[in-house]
Design a protein around this motif. Structure first.
Motif, PDB file in Angstrom:
ATOM      1  N   LEU A  61      41.239 101.468   4.801  1.00 23.21           N
ATOM      2  CA  LEU A  61      40.287 100.678   4.016  1.00 23.21           C
ATOM      3  C   LEU A  61      38.864 101.187   4.218  1.00 23.21           C
ATOM      4  O   LEU A  61      38.378 101.272   5.346  1.00 23.21           O
ATOM      5  CB  LEU A  61      40.378  99.205   4.434  1.00 23.21           C
ATOM      6  CG  LEU A  61      41.797  98.621   4.524  1.00 23.21           C
ATOM      7  CD1 LEU A  61      41.734  97.174   5.002  1.00 23.21           C
ATOM      8  CD2 LEU A  61      42.514  98.720   3.187  1.00 23.21           C
ATOM      9  N   ALA A  73      38.138  98.632  -2.901  1.00 18.64           N
ATOM     10  CA  ALA A  73      37.777  97.212  -2.907  1.00 18.64           C
ATOM     11  C   ALA A  73      37.220  96.817  -4.272  1.00 18.64           C
ATOM     12  O   ALA A  73      36.617  97.633  -4.971  1.00 18.64           O
ATOM     13  CB  ALA A  73      36.737  96.927  -1.824  1.00 18.64           C
ATOM     14  N   TRP A 100      35.110  94.219   0.446  1.00 22.72           N
ATOM     15  CA  TRP A 100      36.347  93.480   0.711  1.00 22.72           C
ATOM     16  C   TRP A 100      36.090  91.984   0.809  1.00 22.72           C
ATOM     17  O   TRP A 100      36.947  91.165   0.488  1.00 22.72           O
ATOM     18  CB  TRP A 100      36.998  93.991   1.997  1.00 22.72           C
ATOM     19  CG  TRP A 100      37.398  95.429   1.914  1.00 22.72           C
ATOM     20  CD1 TRP A 100      36.820  96.496   2.549  1.00 22.72           C
ATOM     21  CD2 TRP A 100      38.444  95.979   1.107  1.00 22.72           C
ATOM     22  NE1 TRP A 100      37.441  97.668   2.193  1.00 22.72           N
ATOM     23  CE2 TRP A 100      38.451  97.378   1.307  1.00 22.72           C
ATOM     24  CE3 TRP A 100      39.387  95.422   0.235  1.00 22.72           C
ATOM     25  CZ2 TRP A 100      39.365  98.228   0.673  1.00 22.72           C
ATOM     26  CZ3 TRP A 100      40.299  96.259  -0.394  1.00 22.72           C
ATOM     27  CH2 TRP A 100      40.271  97.645  -0.180  1.00 22.72           C
ATOM     28  N   ALA A 129      41.030  88.501   1.331  1.00 22.74           N
ATOM     29  CA  ALA A 129      41.175  89.955   1.370  1.00 22.74           C
ATOM     30  C   ALA A 129      42.351  90.356   2.255  1.00 22.74           C
ATOM     31  O   ALA A 129      43.115  91.269   1.925  1.00 22.74           O
ATOM     32  CB  ALA A 129      39.886  90.594   1.877  1.00 22.74           C
ATOM     33  N   GLY A 141      35.966  97.856   6.301  1.00 21.99           N
ATOM     34  CA  GLY A 141      37.405  98.084   6.175  1.00 21.99           C
ATOM     35  C   GLY A 141      38.118  98.049   7.515  1.00 21.99           C
ATOM     36  O   GLY A 141      39.250  97.571   7.625  1.00 21.99           O
TER      37      GLY A 141
END
Length: 233
Positions: free
Chosen positions: A28, A57, A73, A93, A122
């Protein structure tokens, strides 16, 4: 796409395995970024049986950046360890990432062969997700980040399947965005929530809020250790 649409399927940059994928890394990106750059980085870490998934995202207004709309996110109110946090957004998320893991399981890769990771925001989401999911993961790579909603643990992780998961946490000691001290505080908190014998914290001298070739090399070794070939490639 607004923050309330985190339930929508995520698009992603994917680096396919050279052969049959028997393991996956879901990574992420940080605030305001996309999965493209990290996918390019992982192109350089090609491991024949590992597939890399770098989701993007959704865009939303971010309080920290004067409500500018950018890939995020969840909302961020401040970068102090005691700042208020977007609890609903973090949880939403996290559920989206759990759904992404489940999709890979349906694609034939068991969750214990999936490594979750991320950079900055992330990385924070990857730690929170791993601690609250019932999906047994191969481990977590957390770069230049913090543990969100840290005051809600250990209650939130009481039933986690990942108490013994290997964790690699990396942080530059010259980070001006997510202070190195936040990284060390996160390490201390995490070691009360998971097996400290499986926890590695790497410090990178002079590294700011970014990655480095040495860090990427360390990540590759961690992936090889946690996601070895299973003989079915």
């Amino acid at each position: 796409m607004c923050g309330n649409n985190m339930s929508a399927p995520l698009s992603a940059s994917i680096v396919p395995a050279a052969r049959k994928a028997t393991a996956a890394v879901i990574f992420l990106h940080g605030l305001g970024d996309s999965g493209h750059g990290w996918a390019e980085s992982f192109e350089g870490l090609r491991i024949q049986h590992v597939k890399y998934i770098c989701p993007h995202a959704p865009a939303m207004p971010v309080t920290l950046n004067m409500r500018m709309v950018m890939p995020s996110w969840f909302d961020i109110y401040g970068l102090d360890f005691s700042s208020s946090e977007d609890e609903a957004g973090i949880k939403r998320a996290s559920e989206t990432i759990k759904a992404l893991i489940e999709q890979e399981v349906k694609n034939g890769i068991p969750s214990h062969r999936i490594l979750l990771g991320g950079f900055s925001q992330g990385g924070a989401l990857s730690l929170y997700t791993a601690l609250t999911t019932q999906q047994k993961l191969a481990g977590v790579v957390a770069l230049s980040c913090w543990l969100p909603l840290h005051n809600t643990f250990p209650q939130a992780s009481a039933n986690s399947a990942n108490k013994d998961m290997p964790v690699l946490q990396c942080h530059g000691n010259a980070d001006p965005i997510v202070n190195y001290s936040f990284g060390k505080m996160t390490e201390g908190r995490m070691k009360t929530l998971v097996n400290p014998d499986n926890y590695t914290f790497n410090t990178y001298q002079g590294l700011a809020h970014s990655s480095s070739p040495k860090e990427m090399d360390d990540i590759k070794h961690f992936i090889l250790k946690t996601l070895p070939p299973d003989g079915n490639e």
